[in-house]
Design a protein around this motif. Structure first.
Motif, PDB file in Angstrom:
ATOM      1  N   LEU A  46      66.516  48.738  77.825  1.00 29.93           N
ATOM      2  CA  LEU A  46      66.096  50.020  77.255  1.00 29.93           C
ATOM      3  C   LEU A  46      65.270  49.756  75.999  1.00 29.93           C
ATOM      4  CD1 LEU A  46      69.616  51.674  77.540  1.00 29.93           C
ATOM      5  CD2 LEU A  46      67.681  52.083  79.082  1.00 29.93           C
ATOM      6  N   PHE A  48      63.184  51.700  73.159  1.00 28.70           N
ATOM      7  CA  PHE A  48      62.918  52.997  72.528  1.00 28.70           C
ATOM      8  C   PHE A  48      61.950  52.783  71.376  1.00 28.70           C
ATOM      9  CE2 PHE A  48      64.112  56.275  69.320  1.00 28.70           C
ATOM     10  CZ  PHE A  48      63.756  57.404  70.052  1.00 28.70           C
ATOM     11  N   TYR A 139      75.530  45.907  76.069  1.00 27.78           N
ATOM     12  CA  TYR A 139      74.134  45.739  75.655  1.00 27.78           C
ATOM     13  C   TYR A 139      74.040  44.976  74.341  1.00 27.78           C
ATOM     14  CZ  TYR A 139      72.004  48.735  79.190  1.00 27.78           C
ATOM     15  OH  TYR A 139      71.538  49.254  80.369  1.00 27.78           O
ATOM     16  N   PHE A 226      69.008  46.835  74.298  1.00 29.99           N
ATOM     17  CA  PHE A 226      68.547  48.134  73.819  1.00 29.99           C
ATOM     18  C   PHE A 226      67.814  47.887  72.514  1.00 29.99           C
ATOM     19  CE2 PHE A 226      69.644  51.762  70.870  1.00 29.99           C
ATOM     20  CZ  PHE A 226      68.693  52.638  71.358  1.00 29.99           C
ATOM     21  N   TYR A 228      65.559  49.567  69.444  1.00 27.96           N
ATOM     22  CA  TYR A 228      65.207  50.795  68.723  1.00 27.96           C
ATOM     23  C   TYR A 228      64.152  50.397  67.694  1.00 27.96           C
ATOM     24  CZ  TYR A 228      66.269  55.005  65.768  1.00 27.96           C
ATOM     25  OH  TYR A 228      66.226  56.170  65.032  1.00 27.96           O
ATOM     26  N   THR A 321      63.050  47.393  82.910  1.00 31.68           N
ATOM     27  CA  THR A 321      63.126  47.982  81.567  1.00 31.68           C
ATOM     28  C   THR A 321      62.590  49.406  81.592  1.00 31.68           C
ATOM     29  OG1 THR A 321      62.835  45.814  80.523  1.00 31.68           O
ATOM     30  CG2 THR A 321      62.384  47.758  79.165  1.00 31.68           C
ATOM     31  N   TYR A 322      63.358  50.313  81.025  1.00 31.33           N
ATOM     32  CA  TYR A 322      62.891  51.684  80.805  1.00 31.33           C
ATOM     33  C   TYR A 322      62.366  51.784  79.375  1.00 31.33           C
ATOM     34  CZ  TYR A 322      64.974  53.273  85.158  1.00 31.33           C
ATOM     35  OH  TYR A 322      65.263  53.451  86.488  1.00 31.33           O
ATOM     36  N   ILE A 355      58.220  58.502  79.222  1.00 31.96           N
ATOM     37  CA  ILE A 355      59.252  57.630  79.765  1.00 31.96           C
ATOM     38  C   ILE A 355      58.694  56.909  80.983  1.00 31.96           C
ATOM     39  CG2 ILE A 355      60.274  59.585  81.023  1.00 31.96           C
ATOM     40  CD1 ILE A 355      62.980  58.080  80.837  1.00 31.96           C
ATOM     41  N   THR A 378      69.689  60.370  77.805  1.00 30.68           N
ATOM     42  CA  THR A 378      68.914  59.785  78.903  1.00 30.68           C
ATOM     43  C   THR A 378      69.222  58.302  79.056  1.00 30.68           C
ATOM     44  OG1 THR A 378      67.142  61.394  78.545  1.00 30.68           O
ATOM     45  CG2 THR A 378      66.596  59.409  79.803  1.00 30.68           C
ATOM     46  N   THR A 379      69.233  57.579  77.937  1.00 27.61           N
ATOM     47  CA  THR A 379      69.509  56.141  78.014  1.00 27.61           C
ATOM     48  C   THR A 379      70.953  55.878  78.424  1.00 27.61           C
ATOM     49  OG1 THR A 379      70.042  55.990  75.652  1.00 27.61           O
ATOM     50  CG2 THR A 379      67.750  55.578  76.299  1.00 27.61           C
ATOM     51  N   SER A 395      70.467  64.534  79.240  1.00 33.59           N
ATOM     52  CA  SER A 395      69.547  63.596  79.872  1.00 33.59           C
ATOM     53  C   SER A 395      68.363  64.347  80.477  1.00 33.59           C
ATOM     54  CB  SER A 395      70.265  62.807  80.966  1.00 33.59           C
ATOM     55  OG  SER A 395      69.340  62.062  81.740  1.00 33.59           O
TER      56      SER A 395
END
Length: 486
Positions: A46, A48, A139, A226, A228, A321-322, A355, A378-379, A395
């Motif tokens: 993830l 962000f 994560y 994840f 950020y 990966t999103y 996204i 969402t994540t 989400s």
């Protein structure tokens, strides 16, 4: 009423489940040992990416032909673009504090305000903040950039670097400018002015360096990650190298509409810090220079985002990966005679939201209204983590299947402004001065013509006022009308 611009596609959840099932089956066939590592590898990474002060319409992919954002545009082409993403507002002039507190805690505006004093002693201590929820699920969590939340990022994330304040240091010369073409006392590329240049390298480039270094290390790990990544850009001081400013000649910069020399209503934010960046009354020249510098720092940030996306590709993990890109809120930057974000107009309450990732159909534009803070929920869903009861946001994944979004969106600033919006209409209320504005967004997306005083729209004002009062009660708005006897 349809909220989605595209024909509904086969279920996102079904596509995601098929990919996960195939991955799990392959792992079971090839590996009988290392079950925990297999489970980790099957979960998506993830990424962000968070901007500061970026209005919804400051992307080429959003239809703005003036601003250059090739890397965000390619991200939009790879995935879905939510075209009506909102921030709920703020309880003081630093709207970013409210937005980020909501984002990390999952609490709606007024609940987040109540949570802010106990964010460290309660939410952080109990592991209830966004990255902590993902870390519990296995994560590795990473942070770099702007924080501006009353919790300790060094204890909230597995790894944190370059924890930045709410904004780079501004200088007196950065305010009340430019007074005219001869006013050259402050320039975006002057590295001696501090701000984004403090430390010797632009903060946006440092953030990209941090991200690339972490991705290099994550490439060799089995755990999902994840990240950020919180840019301070394009918040003022809007500094960037000279070649980025020169991409935007003033004669190519459109004057924002509606252009006003000064906002006509006293709304509790007319003379706060953000509004002092340009002279009063506003001039076309000053507003164009501010927008020139705004576009330039966005393009510079976009270049850094491109570096991050390229580094992700090199890890070999991009296909699992999103990526979510959004901003904490928008910015007026000259619209309606305003410079800041402490208002209820779309340029200030709406942000980009992109996204991309496995099983997300490329190139979709989705008009279902969402909140910035829906990114957290969402994540969690993507990671297979149940949404805790304290998380109020939702989400966005069901909307990828063509489902309708929220019918009403809420906004507030201190005790001076309130807003309710549907995809077609918006009502703004200034309770201190007993004034309401009504805009027909379908035909007037720039909110130029107030219809509130027209008799034929009186019933619309009344219905939206009633709906706003209901939402105020549901969200524990301090201005909510109390039921009789309470």
């Amino acid at each position: 009423m349809t909220y989605v611009d595209t024909i509904p596609q086969p279920s996102f959840r079904r596509r995601a489940a098929q990919l996960l099932a195939a991955s799990t089956f392959a792992c079971l066939v090839t590996m009988q040992a290392g079950a925990l590592a297999t489970a980790a590898e099957s979960r998506p990474n993830l990424l962000f990416i968070f901007a500061d002060d970026q209005a919804y319409d400051t992307l080429g992919a959003a239809g703005n032909a003036e601003v250059h954002t090739p890397n965000l545009d390619r991200l939009a082409k790879r995935g879905a673009q939510f075209t009506r993403c909102y921030n709920q507002g703020g309880w003081h002039g630093a709207i970013c504090v409210a937005s980020r507190t909501m984002l990390l805690s999952g609490r709606s505006l007024w609940h987040a305000k109540a949570a802010e004093p106990i964010l460290k002693s309660d939410f952080q201590a109990q592991g209830k903040l966004w990255p902590q929820l993902l870390e519990k699920a296995g994560y590795d969590t990473y942070f770099s950039g702007k924080w501006h939340v009353k919790a300790d990022p060094n204890k909230v994330f597995t790894v944190s670097r370059h924890v930045r304040p709410g904004m780079p240091a501004q200088t007196p010369a950065g305010y009340n400018r430019p007074t005219g073409p001869d006013d050259q006392k402050w320039r975006p590329w002057d590295t001696g002015a501090g701000g984004f240049w403090e430390g010797g390298k632009h903060w946006s480039a440092v953030l990209a360096d941090d991200a690339i270094d972490y991705l290099d290390r994550a490439a060799g790990r089995d755990n999902p990650f994840f990240m950020y990544l919180a840019f301070n850009a394009p918040h003022d001081p809007r500094q960037s190298p000279q070649e980025f400013v020169e991409q935007y000649p003033l004669d190519k910069i459109s004057l924002p509409q509606p252009f006003l020399a000064e906002y006509p209503y006293q709304i509790g934010s007319n003379r706060i810090r953000d509004e002092q960046l340009a002279p009063f009354p506003r001039t076309e020249y000053a507003v164009k220079v501010n927008r020139q510098e705004y576009y330039a720092i966005i393009t510079h940030m976009d270049q850094q985002i491109g570096r991050i996306l390229d580094a992700l590709e090199k890890t070999g993990k991009a296909d699992n990966t999103y990526i979510i890109f959004t901003a904490d809120h928008g910015l007026a930057c000259g619209h309606h005679g305003l410079l800041g974000k402490q208002n209820m107009y779309d340029h200030s309450v709406r942000t980009p939201f992109l996204i991309a990732g496995p099983s997300i159909k490329p190139g979709e534009k989705i008009a279902a209204p969402i909140y910035v803070q829906d990114a957290m929920a969402t994540t969690l869903e993507l990671a297979g983590v149940d949404r805790p009861d304290h998380v109020e946001f939702q989400s966005v994944l069901p909307l990828l299947d063509g489902r309708a979004g929220r019918p009403l969106m809420y906004g507030a600033y201190t005790d001076t402004q309130r807003m309710i919006s549907t995809p077609e209409w918006k009502l703004i209320h200034y309770p201190k001065i007993n004034t309401k504005l009504l805009f027909h967004l379908t035909v007037d997306p720039l909110e130029t013509t107030d219809l509130a005083q027209q008799p034929e729209h009186a019933s619309k004002v009344a219905r939206l006022t009633h709906a706003l009062e209901q939402m105020q009660g549901e969200l524990d708005d301090p201005l909510a009308k109390k039921p009789a006897g309470k």
